[in-house]
Design an enzyme around this catalytic site. Structure first.
Site, PDB file in Angstrom:
ATOM      1  N   LEU A  34       0.831  -1.359   0.161  1.00 43.65           N
ATOM      2  CA  LEU A  34       0.030   0.191  -0.033  1.00 43.65           C
ATOM      3  C   LEU A  34       0.881   1.160   0.138  1.00 43.65           C
ATOM      4  O   LEU A  34       1.939   1.406   0.469  1.00 43.65           O
ATOM      5  CB  LEU A  34      -0.764  -0.018   1.174  1.00 43.65           C
ATOM      6  CG  LEU A  34      -1.974  -1.069   1.245  1.00 43.65           C
ATOM      7  CD1 LEU A  34      -2.836  -0.874   2.641  1.00 43.65           C
ATOM      8  CD2 LEU A  34      -2.915  -1.167   0.088  1.00 43.65           C
ATOM      9  N   HIS A  35       0.197   2.406  -0.696  1.00 44.13           N
ATOM     10  CA  HIS A  35       1.084   3.516  -0.686  1.00 44.13           C
ATOM     11  C   HIS A  35      -0.200   4.641  -0.579  1.00 44.13           C
ATOM     12  O   HIS A  35      -1.401   4.248  -0.519  1.00 44.13           O
ATOM     13  CB  HIS A  35       1.608   3.855  -2.004  1.00 44.13           C
ATOM     14  CG  HIS A  35       1.283   3.430  -3.279  1.00 44.13           C
ATOM     15  ND1 HIS A  35       0.030   4.097  -3.928  1.00 44.13           N
ATOM     16  CD2 HIS A  35       1.319   2.277  -3.995  1.00 44.13           C
ATOM     17  CE1 HIS A  35      -0.498   3.569  -4.747  1.00 44.13           C
ATOM     18  NE2 HIS A  35       0.480   2.549  -5.166  1.00 44.13           N
ATOM     19  N   HIS A  38      -3.279   4.383  -2.943  1.00 44.62           N
ATOM     20  CA  HIS A  38      -4.353   3.389  -2.375  1.00 44.62           C
ATOM     21  C   HIS A  38      -5.161   4.083  -1.108  1.00 44.62           C
ATOM     22  O   HIS A  38      -6.401   3.844  -1.311  1.00 44.62           O
ATOM     23  CB  HIS A  38      -3.669   1.965  -1.703  1.00 44.62           C
ATOM     24  CG  HIS A  38      -3.197   1.108  -2.684  1.00 44.62           C
ATOM     25  ND1 HIS A  38      -1.763   1.111  -2.795  1.00 44.62           N
ATOM     26  CD2 HIS A  38      -3.410   0.412  -3.695  1.00 44.62           C
ATOM     27  CE1 HIS A  38      -1.198   0.268  -3.694  1.00 44.62           C
ATOM     28  NE2 HIS A  38      -2.273  -0.152  -4.334  1.00 44.62           N
ATOM     29  N   GLN A  62      -3.716 -12.210 -13.438  1.00 45.43           N
ATOM     30  CA  GLN A  62      -3.595 -10.916 -14.333  1.00 45.43           C
ATOM     31  C   GLN A  62      -2.203 -10.458 -14.670  1.00 45.43           C
ATOM     32  O   GLN A  62      -1.937  -9.634 -15.305  1.00 45.43           O
ATOM     33  CB  GLN A  62      -4.504  -9.856 -13.380  1.00 45.43           C
ATOM     34  CG  GLN A  62      -3.449  -9.242 -12.447  1.00 45.43           C
ATOM     35  CD  GLN A  62      -4.698  -8.086 -11.497  1.00 45.43           C
ATOM     36  OE1 GLN A  62      -5.572  -8.602 -10.960  1.00 45.43           O
ATOM     37  NE2 GLN A  62      -4.094  -6.937 -11.784  1.00 45.43           N
ATOM     38  N   GLY A 150      -8.603   3.421  -9.019  1.00 43.98           N
ATOM     39  CA  GLY A 150      -7.900   4.582  -9.307  1.00 43.98           C
ATOM     40  C   GLY A 150      -7.709   4.856 -10.973  1.00 43.98           C
ATOM     41  O   GLY A 150      -7.708   3.764 -11.770  1.00 43.98           O
ATOM     42  N   SER A 188       3.027   4.169  -7.117  1.00 44.98           N
ATOM     43  CA  SER A 188       2.904   2.659  -7.657  1.00 44.98           C
ATOM     44  C   SER A 188       3.574   1.811  -6.829  1.00 44.98           C
ATOM     45  O   SER A 188       4.737   2.093  -6.360  1.00 44.98           O
ATOM     46  CB  SER A 188       3.393   2.572  -9.129  1.00 44.98           C
ATOM     47  OG  SER A 188       3.392   1.129  -9.343  1.00 44.98           O
TER      48      SER A 188
HETATM   49  P1  AMP Z   1      -3.067  -2.149  -7.444  1.00 46.38           P
HETATM   50  O1  AMP Z   1      -2.702  -2.572  -5.772  1.00 46.38           O
HETATM   51  O2  AMP Z   1      -1.843  -1.553  -7.841  1.00 46.38           O
HETATM   52  O3  AMP Z   1      -3.502  -3.154  -8.020  1.00 46.38           O
HETATM   53  O4  AMP Z   1      -4.047  -1.002  -7.173  1.00 46.38           O
HETATM   54  C1  AMP Z   1      -5.424  -1.005  -6.420  1.00 46.38           C
HETATM   55  C2  AMP Z   1      -6.260   0.184  -6.843  1.00 46.38           C
HETATM   56  O5  AMP Z   1      -5.503   1.333  -6.292  1.00 46.38           O
HETATM   57  C3  AMP Z   1      -6.511   0.241  -8.149  1.00 46.38           C
HETATM   58  O6  AMP Z   1      -7.720   0.662  -8.249  1.00 46.38           O
HETATM   59  C4  AMP Z   1      -5.306   1.512  -8.901  1.00 46.38           C
HETATM   60  O7  AMP Z   1      -5.936   2.162 -10.021  1.00 46.38           O
HETATM   61  C5  AMP Z   1      -5.291   2.359  -7.295  1.00 46.38           C
HETATM   62  N1  AMP Z   1      -4.194   2.877  -7.590  1.00 46.38           N
HETATM   63  C6  AMP Z   1      -2.905   2.470  -7.829  1.00 46.38           C
HETATM   64  N2  AMP Z   1      -2.000   3.532  -7.639  1.00 46.38           N
HETATM   65  C7  AMP Z   1      -2.754   4.693  -7.570  1.00 46.38           C
HETATM   66  C8  AMP Z   1      -2.461   6.066  -7.576  1.00 46.38           C
HETATM   67  N3  AMP Z   1      -1.352   6.605  -7.585  1.00 46.38           N
HETATM   68  N4  AMP Z   1      -3.362   6.976  -7.606  1.00 46.38           N
HETATM   69  C9  AMP Z   1      -4.755   6.409  -7.335  1.00 46.38           C
HETATM   70  N5  AMP Z   1      -4.965   5.238  -7.330  1.00 46.38           N
HETATM   71  C10 AMP Z   1      -4.176   4.356  -7.454  1.00 46.38           C
END
Ligand code: AMP
Length: 302
Positions: A34-35, A38, A62, A150, A188
């Site tokens: 998480l960042h 999220h 995926q 996101g 990310s």
């Molecule tokens: P992930 O863990 O990369 O699969 O992301 C989980 C959710 O967080 C997805 O809906 C992403 O689009 C969203 N997300 C990831 N990075 C960002 C960001 N920098 N800003 C906004 N949403 C994000």
């Protein structure tokens, strides 16, 4: 905050929460690590719902590259701490056997342009099949009132919206703006794998998006010209890069596209909102980013 491992536990906890807490349920699906990006989704869900569920599942189906899956960062203890701090009520962190038990044989396939272009072309058709399938399963497991995604993954938002509409899944999909670090890089989970010099090279990506936005604002309507602006910035030859002392070499571009923001169809002219989407490799890390670009407003007096 509770951490739940099975769909049955999640359903029990949510049934109780729905009885006890008004305001409905918001779901934030993630792959962990998480960042702040999220957490911005969590905050949007927190503001709108009585109960917030965050799912953490590194979905193997995926990933189209085994090395990318193996290298994906995982730190559940840290994730739990961040989630609790942001006001998550329930963390759903199943293992692969819970989501894909023996004999699992169903795939959700969203057809057409939305999944065939950009990330679908870059990572292969299996990517969105995997993403759509796991999102459908998470939506059915939690049955939230709304789910938060996101715009960093703008194509994924379109695919999920299409799937939810086509299957009649009763949930509101809420797109949230891309959260960026101070230097402009989109947050990310993969960014932790960038060395300092790779990170500085990666900044060509947000610079390219910004250059396209500025050119569109200045009245440029040719998609080819806007794309050339982005490519110049990504190769390290753009005006933004040149202004910086000792500008770093460019990034390894996989695609730069400006496409209809709703349908992802190619266009020749910026005559409607478009999505400028970029995928590039820096060192061993594949990064994606995008920006919605709108045509300059024509002053009716001019
Ligand atoms: P992930 O863990 O990369 O699969 O992301 C989980 C959710 O967080 C997805 O809906 C992403 O689009 C969203 N997300 C990831 N990075 C960002 C960001 N920098 N800003 C906004 N949403 C994000």
């Amino acid at each position: 905050m509770r951490i739940l491992r099975t769909i049955a536990e999640l359903r029990d906890a949510l049934a109780e929460a729905r009885r006890a807490v008004p305001g409905g349920v918001g779901l934030v699906p993630t792959m962990g690590a998480l960042h702040e990006g999220h957490l911005s989704l969590v905050r949007a869900a927190r503001a709108a719902h009585g109960t917030v569920v965050l799912s953490i599942f590194v979905n193997p189906t995926q990933f189209t590259e085994a090395a990318d899956l193996a290298a994906y960062p995982r730190d559940e203890a840290r994730d739990a701490e961040l989630a609790a701090g942001a006001g998550v009520d329930l963390v759903f962190a199943p293992d692969a056997a819970e989501m894909y038990p023996a004999g699992h044989a169903t795939t959700v396939h969203v057809g057409g342009r939305l999944t065939e272009t950009l990330e679908g072309a870059g990572r292969g058709a299996a990517h969105f099949d995997g993403a759509a399938t796991i999102v459908a399963k998470l939506l059915l497991a939690a049955q939230p009132d709304a789910a938060y995604f996101g715009e960093k993954d703008a194509q994924q938002v379109l695919v999920v919206q299409r799937m939810v509409a086509d299957l009649g899944i009763p949930v509101r999909i809420v797109p949230c703006p891309t959260s960026r670090d101070d230097d402009g890089l989109a947050r990310s989970s993969r960014n932790v794998r960038l060395s300092a010099s790779e990170r500085s090279r990666a900044l060509a990506i947000p610079r390219a998006l910004e250059a396209v936005r500025a050119a569109a604002e200045a009245g440029e309507r040719s998609i080819a010209a806007l794309r050339a602006t982005a490519l110049a910035e990504l190769s390290g030859a753009g005006s933004g890069a040149a202004e910086r002392a000792g500008a770093d070499a460019g990034v390894d571009v996989e695609y730069v596209e400006l496409v209809d923001a709703r349908t992802l169809e190619p266009l020749a002219e910026l005559d409607r909102p478009v999505r400028c989407a970029i995928a590039a490799r820096v060192g061993g890390v594949r990064l994606i980013d995008n920006e919605r670009i709108v045509p300059a407003r024509v002053d009716p007096a001019s």
